[in-house]
Scaffold this motif. Structure first.
Motif, PDB file in Angstrom:
ATOM      1  N   ASN A 187       0.839  -1.192   0.000  1.00  0.00           N
ATOM      2  CA  ASN A 187       0.000   0.000   0.000  1.00  0.00           C
ATOM      3  C   ASN A 187       0.881   1.251   0.000  1.00  0.00           C
ATOM      4  O   ASN A 187       1.749   1.391   0.859  1.00  0.00           O
ATOM      5  CB  ASN A 187      -0.894  -0.013   1.250  1.00  0.00           C
ATOM      6  CG  ASN A 187      -2.068   0.932   1.137  1.00  0.00           C
ATOM      7  OD1 ASN A 187      -1.926   2.063   0.690  1.00  0.00           O
ATOM      8  ND2 ASN A 187      -3.235   0.479   1.574  1.00  0.00           N
ATOM      9  N   PRO A 188       0.672   2.177  -0.948  1.00  0.00           N
ATOM     10  CA  PRO A 188       1.487   3.402  -0.980  1.00  0.00           C
ATOM     11  C   PRO A 188       1.340   4.258   0.272  1.00  0.00           C
ATOM     12  O   PRO A 188       2.198   5.109   0.539  1.00  0.00           O
ATOM     13  CB  PRO A 188       0.987   4.142  -2.229  1.00  0.00           C
ATOM     14  CG  PRO A 188      -0.372   3.572  -2.507  1.00  0.00           C
ATOM     15  CD  PRO A 188      -0.310   2.148  -2.055  1.00  0.00           C
ATOM     16  N   LEU A 189       0.310   4.023   1.052  1.00  0.00           N
ATOM     17  CA  LEU A 189       0.147   4.789   2.291  1.00  0.00           C
ATOM     18  C   LEU A 189       1.252   4.497   3.292  1.00  0.00           C
ATOM     19  O   LEU A 189       1.556   5.337   4.146  1.00  0.00           O
ATOM     20  CB  LEU A 189      -1.214   4.480   2.920  1.00  0.00           C
ATOM     21  CG  LEU A 189      -2.445   5.000   2.168  1.00  0.00           C
ATOM     22  CD1 LEU A 189      -3.709   4.443   2.786  1.00  0.00           C
ATOM     23  CD2 LEU A 189      -2.467   6.525   2.161  1.00  0.00           C
ATOM     24  N   HIS A 190       1.869   3.318   3.208  1.00  0.00           N
ATOM     25  CA  HIS A 190       2.968   3.008   4.131  1.00  0.00           C
ATOM     26  C   HIS A 190       4.087   4.042   3.996  1.00  0.00           C
ATOM     27  O   HIS A 190       4.697   4.444   4.986  1.00  0.00           O
ATOM     28  CB  HIS A 190       3.518   1.612   3.848  1.00  0.00           C
ATOM     29  CG  HIS A 190       2.611   0.501   4.280  1.00  0.00           C
ATOM     30  ND1 HIS A 190       2.003   0.457   5.516  1.00  0.00           N
ATOM     31  CD2 HIS A 190       2.215  -0.624   3.627  1.00  0.00           C
ATOM     32  CE1 HIS A 190       1.271  -0.646   5.608  1.00  0.00           C
ATOM     33  NE2 HIS A 190       1.380  -1.318   4.486  1.00  0.00           N
ATOM     34  N   ALA A 191       4.362   4.461   2.767  1.00  0.00           N
ATOM     35  CA  ALA A 191       5.429   5.430   2.517  1.00  0.00           C
ATOM     36  C   ALA A 191       5.042   6.830   2.970  1.00  0.00           C
ATOM     37  O   ALA A 191       5.894   7.719   3.034  1.00  0.00           O
ATOM     38  CB  ALA A 191       5.789   5.438   1.034  1.00  0.00           C
ATOM     39  N   ARG A 192       3.782   7.036   3.301  1.00  0.00           N
ATOM     40  CA  ARG A 192       3.296   8.348   3.734  1.00  0.00           C
ATOM     41  C   ARG A 192       3.084   8.388   5.248  1.00  0.00           C
ATOM     42  O   ARG A 192       2.397   9.275   5.755  1.00  0.00           O
ATOM     43  CB  ARG A 192       1.993   8.694   3.014  1.00  0.00           C
ATOM     44  CG  ARG A 192       2.111   8.706   1.495  1.00  0.00           C
ATOM     45  CD  ARG A 192       0.761   8.972   0.850  1.00  0.00           C
ATOM     46  NE  ARG A 192       0.700   8.450  -0.511  1.00  0.00           N
ATOM     47  CZ  ARG A 192      -0.425   8.226  -1.173  1.00  0.00           C
ATOM     48  NH1 ARG A 192      -1.597   8.477  -0.587  1.00  0.00           N
ATOM     49  NH2 ARG A 192      -0.394   7.740  -2.403  1.00  0.00           N
ATOM     50  N   GLY A 193       3.653   7.426   5.961  1.00  0.00           N
ATOM     51  CA  GLY A 193       3.590   7.458   7.417  1.00  0.00           C
ATOM     52  C   GLY A 193       2.487   6.647   8.048  1.00  0.00           C
ATOM     53  O   GLY A 193       2.154   6.850   9.214  1.00  0.00           O
ATOM     54  N   TYR A 194       1.923   5.712   7.283  1.00  0.00           N
ATOM     55  CA  TYR A 194       0.859   4.847   7.797  1.00  0.00           C
ATOM     56  C   TYR A 194       1.377   3.413   7.915  1.00  0.00           C
ATOM     57  O   TYR A 194       1.172   2.602   7.016  1.00  0.00           O
ATOM     58  CB  TYR A 194      -0.343   4.831   6.860  1.00  0.00           C
ATOM     59  CG  TYR A 194      -1.115   6.113   6.730  1.00  0.00           C
ATOM     60  CD1 TYR A 194      -2.354   6.263   7.352  1.00  0.00           C
ATOM     61  CD2 TYR A 194      -0.634   7.169   5.950  1.00  0.00           C
ATOM     62  CE1 TYR A 194      -3.084   7.435   7.214  1.00  0.00           C
ATOM     63  CE2 TYR A 194      -1.355   8.340   5.801  1.00  0.00           C
ATOM     64  CZ  TYR A 194      -2.583   8.464   6.433  1.00  0.00           C
ATOM     65  OH  TYR A 194      -3.298   9.628   6.289  1.00  0.00           O
TER      66      TYR A 194
END
Length: 236
Positions: A187-194
């Motif tokens: 999930n690209p959200l992991h790279a955004r701090g999630y």
């Protein structure tokens, strides 16, 4: 933990990830892996798919997931040639919740939030696990204080099955290295701090130094807050 579960726990601890999953698949008993499409779950999905193991992969499509999570379901299915079964909340139950609490009433009280999780996650989970002997999860000891003692195998008496946590001893660094080595989509959200991703309105990015699950239900004060999927209350 029963003697048989304790033995299984010790045996799983001696195996690698595929070995742990294969041991369960080879029992011939119904095994269900529930994925939230987080980075840990993607590691397990890749292992099941590439080893061709007889383990059903399901997800709880709550109706409030991030668009990025929905897209990752389709991407993962296409990449590995698998089907991720969706279990959704019952429409009458969702409508009843909205009438009682409002669409986003979970912000107002712990009771309302638990009620939402019951409708959107726990009831669909019960349907997903119906008939299963083994429930495979992506729980890790390093995810939160509430999960620090996570075993490889544990009896879930309330659901009448054995929960298998094949990544219990993996660190987040282990997970990330494995993902990079095997080119596993995440999930690209992991790279955004999630680091931990659930429903969109109930998940935020974490701040530097916060625990991995600090972004889940962040408006509540209980540091060990959970939705109930992995915390079962057994009647006395």
């Amino acid at each position: 933990m029963t003697n048989s579960t304790a033995t299984l726990d010790r045996t799983l601890g001696e195996l690698d990830l595929v070995g742990r999953l294969r041991l369960i698949a080879d029992t011939g008993q119904p095994a269900i892996f529930t994925t939230s499409l987080g980075i840990e779950d993607q590691v397990i999905t890749e292992a099941i798919a590439t080893a061709g193991l007889d383990i059903r992969i399901v997800t709880l499509d709550t109706g409030r997931l991030f668009a990025e999570t929905e897209a990752l379901i389709a991407e993962t299915e296409a990449l590995y040639g698998i089907e991720i079964e969706r279990f959704r909340p019952e429409t009458p139950a969702v409508d009843g919740y909205v009438r009682t609490y409002g669409r986003n009433g979970f912000y107002d009280s712990v009771e309302a939030r638990h009620a939402c999780c019951q409708v959107r996650k726990l009831e669909p989970l019960a349907r997903a696990l119906d008939g299963a002997e083994y429930w495979i999860t992506g729980l890790r000891r390093g995810q939160s204080g509430n999960r620090a003692a996570t075993p490889y195998a544990e009896a879930d008496a309330a659901r009448g099955l054995v929960k298998i946590n094949p990544l219990a001893d993996w660190s987040l660094a282990d997970i990330r290295a494995h993902v990079e080595r095997h080119a596993i989509p995440v999930n690209p959200l992991h790279a955004r701090g999630y680091p931990s991703i659930g429903c969109e309105p109930c998940t935020r990015a974490i701040k530097p130094g916060e625990p991995e699950r600090a972004g889940r239900w962040w408006w509540e004060n209980d540091a060990k807050r959970e939705c109930g999927l992995h915390v079962v209350k057994v009647a006395s």
